[in-house]
Design an enzyme around this catalytic site. Structure first.
Site, short mmCIF file in Angstrom:
data_model
loop_
_atom_site.label_atom_id
_atom_site.label_comp_id
_atom_site.label_asym_id
_atom_site.label_seq_id
_atom_site.Cartn_x
_atom_site.Cartn_y
_atom_site.Cartn_z
N GLY A 14 -1.43 9.79 -3.81
CA GLY A 14 -2.54 8.86 -3.99
C GLY A 14 -2.61 7.84 -2.87
O GLY A 14 -1.60 7.44 -2.30
N GLY A 118 7.21 11.66 -5.63
CA GLY A 118 6.82 13.06 -5.76
C GLY A 118 6.55 13.70 -4.42
O GLY A 118 7.01 14.82 -4.14
N ASP A 142 2.75 1.77 -7.71
CA ASP A 142 3.61 1.62 -8.88
C ASP A 142 4.96 1.00 -8.55
O ASP A 142 5.68 0.56 -9.46
CB ASP A 142 3.86 2.98 -9.54
CG ASP A 142 2.59 3.57 -10.14
OD1 ASP A 142 1.63 2.82 -10.36
OD2 ASP A 142 2.56 4.80 -10.38
N ARG A 186 1.81 4.69 -13.55
CA ARG A 186 1.92 6.05 -14.08
C ARG A 186 3.19 6.23 -14.92
O ARG A 186 3.16 6.83 -15.98
CB ARG A 186 1.92 7.04 -12.93
CG ARG A 186 1.92 8.51 -13.33
CD ARG A 186 2.11 9.38 -12.12
NE ARG A 186 3.39 9.11 -11.48
CZ ARG A 186 3.71 9.49 -10.24
NH1 ARG A 186 2.82 10.13 -9.51
NH2 ARG A 186 4.89 9.21 -9.73
N GLU A 237 -1.05 1.66 -17.95
CA GLU A 237 -1.72 2.87 -18.40
C GLU A 237 -0.78 3.88 -19.06
O GLU A 237 -1.21 4.71 -19.86
CB GLU A 237 -2.44 3.55 -17.23
CG GLU A 237 -1.51 4.02 -16.13
CD GLU A 237 -2.24 4.63 -14.95
OE1 GLU A 237 -3.48 4.75 -15.02
OE2 GLU A 237 -1.57 4.98 -13.96
#
Length: 365
Positions: A14, A118, A142, A186, A237
């Site tokens: 992202g 990731g 994050d 996340r 979230e």
């Protein structure tokens, strides 16, 4: 005359604010070593193309305009894992060998990858397959990459969330409302925690701390009894429902992401307290926009140090920030050490000391 070394740079996962500042810093530092620098477009997808989808980066073009620009001029992707690539017919393919070979097709001597945990894991596997000389730079709003105190993009995301709370507070007070703000996060609650403290939230809900609506309702009732007519609630979230179910949204193309927990929390608060509740979901607003000074600074520090590692022949490393200075760590250590919010961390203790509730009935003080 010796052939000039070729250095590749890509952004993966992202996007976030500060990526362009890191690209700029790496390219400018590489100029001092006499490297040719190539920016690979769309992350690992660019390495699948033949010829490789890349552009020669000229440091002379990297003025202050790029430093201020959000997103990534190279493009990125966070859905095309080359080990499990989904083609147009829905078939899953292993295209990792193609990506690995793309490094050599471009004639690279080393590659700098800017990504989250990731992306780092995927890029390290690719480096092993392809025999790459690879250095990682941590980025994620994050802030959950291990072995570093800060990642590129986090500070700007917190700033956006804090500004949202600043804007929600006056309207909440004007209409006697409870305002629920859903922020990204996340797997970790760092954004919600930092913005909640900075923005004067009354309740912060994060995935690391179990909550109950009864405890949240008690906090709101206590605020009412104190004479205040509004309350601010921040929720990450990734927070789940009270029964432990994640709240996800389906997107065009079949993918799902976290999203919607704010509306769930808002509805439950209204039921439990009778308060008028409004919900705001920030979503991708936190990713875009101009990077704040902290992200520009960290991106510049990381970009320069990454190129220095290449010049020193120190590969399979990730640049990091520890104890007020730039360091480098084994890449696998950063991948393995996921950085969630610790229940007894300084920020959690600070929030509790300010009277902020985490919705837990058995707080760790």
């Amino acid at each position: 005359m010796a052939e000039r070394k070729r250095l590749g740079i890509l952004t993966s996962g992202g996007d976030c604010a500060g990526l362009n500042a890191a690209i700029r810093a790496a390219a400018k530092r590489a100029q001092a070593y006499g490297y040719e620098v190539y920016g690979i477009r769309a992350g690992t997808v660019g390495l699948m193309h033949r010829p490789v989808d890349a552009v020669r980066l000229d440091p002379n073009d990297f003025d202050g305009t790029l430093l201020r620009k959000g997103g990534t001029v190279l493009g990125s992707n966070n859905s095309n894992d080359p080990f499990h690539y989904v083609d147009s017919d829905g078939n899953r393919l292993d295209r990792a060998p193609e990506v690995a070979q793309g490094y050599h097709e471009l004639g690279l001597d080393a590659l700098i990858g800017i990504g989250g945990d990731g992306s780092m894991a995927i890029l390290r596997r690719l480096a092993g397959i392809g025999g790459w000389n690879f250095v990682g730079v941590p980025k994620t709003i994050d802030n959950d990459v291990g072995a570093t105190e800060v990642s590129i993009g986090y500070a700007s995301a917190v700033n956006v969330a804090t500004n949202a709370l600043d804007n929600l507070q006056p309207t909440a007070a004007s209409h006697n409302r409870v305002m629920v703000l859903e922020v990204m996060g996340r797997d970790a609650g760092h954004i919600a925690l930092a913005a909640g403290i900075s923005g004067g939230a009354d309740v912060i809900l994060i995935p690391e701390i179990p909550y109950s609506i009864d405890a949240v309702a008690q906090q709101i009732e206590a605020i009412r009894k104190s004479g205040r007519n509004f309350a601010l609630v921040v929720v990450a979230e990734a927070v789940q429902t009270e029964s432990g179910e994640p709240v996800r949204q389906q997107h065009t193309g079949g993918g799902t992401t976290y999203g919607g927990i704010g509306h769930y929390i808002g509805g439950r608060i209204a039921e439990a307290t009778g308060a008028e509740v409004r919900v705001t979901v920030l979503g991708h607003v936190q990713r875009g926009g101009m990077p704040v000074s902290r992200d520009r600074l960290m991106a510049s520090v990381f970009g320069v140090h990454a190129v220095d590692l290449v010049a020193q022949g120190k590969y399979d490393r990730m640049v990091a920030w520890q104890n007020r200075q730039v360091v480098d760590v084994p890449l696998q250590d950063a991948i393995d050490q996921f950085q969630a919010v610790e229940r007894d961390s300084s920020l959690v203790r600070t929030a509790r000391g300010l009277g902020i509730s985490f919705g837990d009935t058995d707080p760790v003080l």
